[in-house]
Enzyme design. Structure first.
Site, PDB file in Angstrom:
ATOM      1  N   ASP A 124      -1.581   3.062   5.568  1.00  0.00           N
ATOM      2  CA  ASP A 124      -1.267   2.668   4.206  1.00  0.00           C
ATOM      3  C   ASP A 124      -1.644   3.807   3.264  1.00  0.00           C
ATOM      4  O   ASP A 124      -2.720   4.390   3.388  1.00  0.00           O
ATOM      5  CB  ASP A 124      -2.027   1.389   3.844  1.00  0.00           C
ATOM      6  CG  ASP A 124      -1.505   0.768   2.566  1.00  0.00           C
ATOM      7  OD1 ASP A 124      -0.295   0.892   2.286  1.00  0.00           O
ATOM      8  OD2 ASP A 124      -2.299   0.147   1.847  1.00  0.00           O
ATOM      9  N   HIS A 131      -0.281   3.118 -10.333  1.00  0.00           N
ATOM     10  CA  HIS A 131      -1.258   2.230  -9.689  1.00  0.00           C
ATOM     11  C   HIS A 131      -2.624   2.909  -9.583  1.00  0.00           C
ATOM     12  O   HIS A 131      -3.658   2.328  -9.928  1.00  0.00           O
ATOM     13  CB  HIS A 131      -0.757   1.829  -8.304  1.00  0.00           C
ATOM     14  CG  HIS A 131      -1.771   1.083  -7.479  1.00  0.00           C
ATOM     15  ND1 HIS A 131      -2.155  -0.207  -7.755  1.00  0.00           N
ATOM     16  CD2 HIS A 131      -2.489   1.464  -6.382  1.00  0.00           C
ATOM     17  CE1 HIS A 131      -3.052  -0.602  -6.865  1.00  0.00           C
ATOM     18  NE2 HIS A 131      -3.281   0.396  -6.029  1.00  0.00           N
ATOM     19  N   GLU A 197      -0.020  -6.441  -2.862  1.00  0.00           N
ATOM     20  CA  GLU A 197       0.369  -5.095  -3.269  1.00  0.00           C
ATOM     21  C   GLU A 197       1.840  -4.924  -2.904  1.00  0.00           C
ATOM     22  O   GLU A 197       2.227  -5.062  -1.740  1.00  0.00           O
ATOM     23  CB  GLU A 197      -0.507  -4.021  -2.594  1.00  0.00           C
ATOM     24  CG  GLU A 197      -1.929  -4.025  -3.142  1.00  0.00           C
ATOM     25  CD  GLU A 197      -2.731  -2.768  -2.804  1.00  0.00           C
ATOM     26  OE1 GLU A 197      -2.348  -2.036  -1.868  1.00  0.00           O
ATOM     27  OE2 GLU A 197      -3.748  -2.536  -3.485  1.00  0.00           O
ATOM     28  N   GLU A 199       4.810  -2.917  -1.980  1.00  0.00           N
ATOM     29  CA  GLU A 199       5.007  -1.599  -1.370  1.00  0.00           C
ATOM     30  C   GLU A 199       6.337  -1.550  -0.615  1.00  0.00           C
ATOM     31  O   GLU A 199       6.922  -2.575  -0.293  1.00  0.00           O
ATOM     32  CB  GLU A 199       3.871  -1.284  -0.372  1.00  0.00           C
ATOM     33  CG  GLU A 199       2.478  -1.346  -0.974  1.00  0.00           C
ATOM     34  CD  GLU A 199       1.396  -0.744  -0.078  1.00  0.00           C
ATOM     35  OE1 GLU A 199       1.728   0.008   0.859  1.00  0.00           O
ATOM     36  OE2 GLU A 199       0.211  -1.050  -0.320  1.00  0.00           O
ATOM     37  N   ASP A 229       1.048  -5.714   1.039  1.00  0.00           N
ATOM     38  CA  ASP A 229      -0.278  -5.371   1.569  1.00  0.00           C
ATOM     39  C   ASP A 229      -1.305  -6.304   0.919  1.00  0.00           C
ATOM     40  O   ASP A 229      -1.994  -5.941  -0.022  1.00  0.00           O
ATOM     41  CB  ASP A 229      -0.551  -3.906   1.231  1.00  0.00           C
ATOM     42  CG  ASP A 229      -1.939  -3.463   1.626  1.00  0.00           C
ATOM     43  OD1 ASP A 229      -2.480  -4.004   2.599  1.00  0.00           O
ATOM     44  OD2 ASP A 229      -2.487  -2.558   0.960  1.00  0.00           O
ATOM     45  N   ARG A 233      -9.740  -8.357  -3.134  1.00  0.00           N
ATOM     46  CA  ARG A 233     -10.384  -7.369  -4.017  1.00  0.00           C
ATOM     47  C   ARG A 233     -11.894  -7.467  -4.018  1.00  0.00           C
ATOM     48  O   ARG A 233     -12.592  -6.458  -4.188  1.00  0.00           O
ATOM     49  CB  ARG A 233      -9.876  -7.545  -5.451  1.00  0.00           C
ATOM     50  CG  ARG A 233      -8.378  -7.400  -5.606  1.00  0.00           C
ATOM     51  CD  ARG A 233      -7.906  -6.024  -5.219  1.00  0.00           C
ATOM     52  NE  ARG A 233      -6.453  -5.909  -5.335  1.00  0.00           N
ATOM     53  CZ  ARG A 233      -5.751  -4.897  -4.847  1.00  0.00           C
ATOM     54  NH1 ARG A 233      -6.364  -3.911  -4.189  1.00  0.00           N
ATOM     55  NH2 ARG A 233      -4.451  -4.862  -4.984  1.00  0.00           N
ATOM     56  N   GLN A 236     -13.164  -6.008  -0.817  1.00  0.00           N
ATOM     57  CA  GLN A 236     -12.954  -4.557  -0.927  1.00  0.00           C
ATOM     58  C   GLN A 236     -14.025  -3.891  -1.791  1.00  0.00           C
ATOM     59  O   GLN A 236     -14.559  -2.836  -1.429  1.00  0.00           O
ATOM     60  CB  GLN A 236     -11.564  -4.317  -1.523  1.00  0.00           C
ATOM     61  CG  GLN A 236     -11.117  -2.859  -1.548  1.00  0.00           C
ATOM     62  CD  GLN A 236      -9.665  -2.706  -2.039  1.00  0.00           C
ATOM     63  OE1 GLN A 236      -8.966  -3.699  -2.244  1.00  0.00           O
ATOM     64  NE2 GLN A 236      -9.228  -1.470  -2.201  1.00  0.00           N
ATOM     65  N   LYS A 249      -8.295  -5.571   3.888  1.00  0.00           N
ATOM     66  CA  LYS A 249      -6.875  -5.317   4.112  1.00  0.00           C
ATOM     67  C   LYS A 249      -6.423  -5.816   5.474  1.00  0.00           C
ATOM     68  O   LYS A 249      -5.302  -5.535   5.893  1.00  0.00           O
ATOM     69  CB  LYS A 249      -6.613  -3.807   4.046  1.00  0.00           C
ATOM     70  CG  LYS A 249      -7.010  -3.165   2.724  1.00  0.00           C
ATOM     71  CD  LYS A 249      -5.960  -3.390   1.657  1.00  0.00           C
ATOM     72  CE  LYS A 249      -6.204  -2.475   0.467  1.00  0.00           C
ATOM     73  NZ  LYS A 249      -5.039  -2.501  -0.456  1.00  0.00           N
ATOM     74  N   THR A 253      -0.444  -8.221   6.560  1.00  0.00           N
ATOM     75  CA  THR A 253       0.466  -7.289   5.912  1.00  0.00           C
ATOM     76  C   THR A 253       1.857  -7.822   6.217  1.00  0.00           C
ATOM     77  O   THR A 253       2.256  -7.814   7.386  1.00  0.00           O
ATOM     78  CB  THR A 253       0.306  -5.872   6.509  1.00  0.00           C
ATOM     79  OG1 THR A 253      -1.077  -5.514   6.493  1.00  0.00           O
ATOM     80  CG2 THR A 253       1.145  -4.851   5.774  1.00  0.00           C
ATOM     81  N   GLU A 359      -3.867  -5.276 -11.318  1.00  0.00           N
ATOM     82  CA  GLU A 359      -3.406  -4.546 -12.500  1.00  0.00           C
ATOM     83  C   GLU A 359      -2.813  -5.492 -13.550  1.00  0.00           C
ATOM     84  O   GLU A 359      -3.065  -5.345 -14.736  1.00  0.00           O
ATOM     85  CB  GLU A 359      -2.343  -3.524 -12.098  1.00  0.00           C
ATOM     86  CG  GLU A 359      -2.852  -2.419 -11.186  1.00  0.00           C
ATOM     87  CD  GLU A 359      -1.694  -1.665 -10.549  1.00  0.00           C
ATOM     88  OE1 GLU A 359      -1.310  -2.028  -9.419  1.00  0.00           O
ATOM     89  OE2 GLU A 359      -1.160  -0.739 -11.187  1.00  0.00           O
TER      90      GLU A 359
END
Lengths: 418, 418
Positions: A124, A131, A197, A199, A229, A233, A236, A249, A253, A359
């Site tokens: 990844d 971002h 996420e 992607e 993904d 948070r 993380q 993560k 996925t 975000e």
């Protein structure tokens, strides 16, 4: 280029993701074993059956009998081109092959989709500048938002291949170690800041052993999928220093079931943006290696209706998948058929272009209001998240379908963890 | 326990790594296809041939015909126990099986060793406290040496499975992006700070889907290998923030050719050390899950003689492989047969116990003098690095053999990278 006409009527409209111009590759089942198929309009062409019947033959084959597209990838670019040419000819309006192909169409509505390929390894990246800037600003302020290496290296980390699942798979909220900024010690429990996420995923179709150029890297990419993904948070934040994200993560996925080939995307090539810092020679692109693909994220609360919570475009990436793959090989790292490269979260310049809820809600400080009036900072149990993407041509589009997943509640913390 | 006597005479000595007590699993060839074998003294028992001939049968088999041990792992613990019991009986002094087994012995001196299993995914941990403290001290000073999460989480990151090679494979010095602390911009060229990391590798022998306990994790481990996590420190320093090491660790990861089973290591179980901070309940061990294994590192310059540059012991780890595997599953991460978990660098408390040259030479500030009088901070081209390990019993030892690799010069920087 304009719409190519097919004898499959549902493919001849700008309302389908899957006109004759596209022909993406997936794995489906109705009953019995999953098998290789190609989307056309609202149908799936059972190419495994066509090959088994000797109607569709490829040099050096069979390649379509394993229930995954890896054998086709490994066969190389001549077979990739031959397969696409044969399918585009046989499915074209007026083709003599209509009689032999038509019995092998299956309605998409009647099919279950499976993983389109066996993921060898999953990497990844973190190659979207908006971002990286947004996340960096939240954690370190705007002056230090981008790490010093960011403008020189397509930053990436190895992910977990076993986490990759196909669209439609339910996602279970993870448990993990959590420690808030004011907590003295961590505790173990469900993630409260579970996120998406948005992607793109690039699929490596040819192996390499040793460093390859950006051009070779582009040549080795078989196709692209949409990729979500999923990211915890709060897990993380506590775990990621100093060696990067790990369990945050690893829950899942999700990818779209259809691999859109590089060939189908050729008309939509576009360049990466001007450089803020000159790249080292090995990372310079000999031509446009990004694609103009409109992307959106929808969130549907349980028993609710969908709100589109973000719209962006793959052309917002600072580094292309070809640059990422090239960089991946610099140390001599061997790449294999079926390696999957996540682009990194694709955010655009404005608030409505953000590819993660971290975000969108600015770390939870600015919750979003959905069309139902409900409020979200991160994903709630029962929410379904959907990513969609399509490249827009004149009177047609080349689409990816969607990648969706519903979030289920976290498993009960087992006795041994209490 | 004491030495178990075998009719293979070379196994009946405390000078061999491979007495009847051990019986490690590897893959070897003399001519033709690589096949499964078991080390006994200075011989290899060709168990693939024994199974093919119907002399050695396992419930639900065959399991030994694929040139890798994954099929045995997947068969589960009853087969693991049955195979070990049958081999220990058949190879014991006075066994009736001697006549049927003896024709299937091959001298290790005549064999080439191959990868003993197919690596599904590779995860590397950072679970040695002396190593983490040493490295942290170099970069952040002794007060901030351990990251805040270190005493709570067995910190790990996903590595690159395609990097894993068997002992004896030459290692090519990598090129990469390099930026010294006083350089304004990075450049591309050969790593000048190429290093080893002395580790043990634990092999996951049974799959799991969802969180498992430390006890279940221990039960799922099939065996252990020695592991050298080759590391380019200068590439690492520039790339690793914020998402962890990537190309610095992707050049190669060497493992010993023999998998020493968990069963063979049972007599050498020992506990992880007292905790500086109480662990969360899920990470507590129900019994001793580390092993007392003496380890050493030898460095031989080209055409020179070997210097032993480090001696340490696996019992220096702060977290066991079982704790690491348990933590790996907390997020729901699926684990697969053939997953490889690197322990992290195994350093002891003293200067002579350091498991990386980064620590031995204190970042290059205190170069070592070899027995030849040559000086080293990091690896020079032509150097051969060897890791060895063995658990010491009364009058016998259970050894891993060695993992060796010679460093070749970096490839010329290609034209497209100049």
């Amino acid at each position: 280029m304009t719409l190519l006409k097919s004898w499959v009527a549902s493919a001849n409209t700008d309302a389908t993701d899957f006109p004759l111009n596209n022909l993406p590759y997936g794995v489906f089942s109705t009953e019995g074993t999953p098998r290789c198929g190609v989307a056309i309009g609202d149908q799936i062409l059972d190419v495994a059956a066509l090959e088994a019947a000797g109607v569709l033959t490829l040099d050096g084959g069979p390649y379509l009998q394993s229930g995954a597209w890896n054998d086709v990838m490994a066969a190389g670019s001549a077979v990739w081109a031959d397969l696409r040419a044969k399918l585009q000819a046989a499915l074209a309006e007026g083709a003599a092959e209509q009689d032999s192909y038509e019995p092998h169409l299956v309605a998409q509505a009647d099919a279950t989709m499976h993983m389109p390929f066996v993921v060898a390894e999953y990497t990844d990246f973190y190659a979207g500048k908006h971002h990286a800037f947004n996340v960096g600003t939240m954690f370190r302020g705007p002056e230090n938002a981008l790490p010093p290496n960011w403008l020189s290296i397509p930053i990436g980390y190895n992910g977990r291949a076993s986490s990759v699942v196909v669209s439609g798979t339910d996602i279970v909220r993870p448990n993990g170690q959590l420690k808030g900024p004011n907590d003295e010690l961590p505790r173990f429990g469900p993630s409260a800041r579970f996120d998406i996420e948005l992607e793109m995923g690039a699929i490596v179709g040819q192996p390499s052993d040793g460093m390859i150029s950006v051009q070779q890297a582009d040549d080795n990419i078989f196709g692209y999928v949409l990729l979500n993904d999923w990211s915890a948070r709060d897990i993380q934040a506590w775990e990621y220093q100093p060696l990067g994200p790990f369990q945050a993560k690893a829950t899942a996925t999700s990818i779209s079931p259809w691999i859109v080939t590089r060939a189908a995307l050729e008309p939509f090539r576009t360049s990466t943006p001007d450089r803020d810092r000159e790249l080292l020679p090995y990372l310079k692109e000999p031509g446009p290696m990004l694609y103009d693909i409109d992307l959106e994220v929808g969130l549907t609360p349980e028993n609710g209706r969908e709100s589109i919570i973000a719209r962006t475009n793959y052309n917002e990436m600072y580094y292309s998948a070809a640059q990422q793959l090239c960089h991946h090989t610099t140390s001599g790292c061997a790449m294999r058929v079926g390696d999957l490269l996540g682009s990194g979260t694709i955010s655009g310049p404005d608030k409505e272009n953000r590819g993660s809820m971290l975000e969108m809600s600015w770390g939870g400080k600015e919750p979003m209001t959905l069309e139902t009036g409900e409020v979200r900072s991160f994903i709630e149990d029962g929410d379904t998240l959907v990513l969609r993407g399509a490249a827009q041509g004149h009177g047609y589009r080349v689409g990816f379908g969607e990648v969706s997943g519903m979030l289920l509640p976290a498993p009960e913390v087992p006795d041994f963890a209490r």
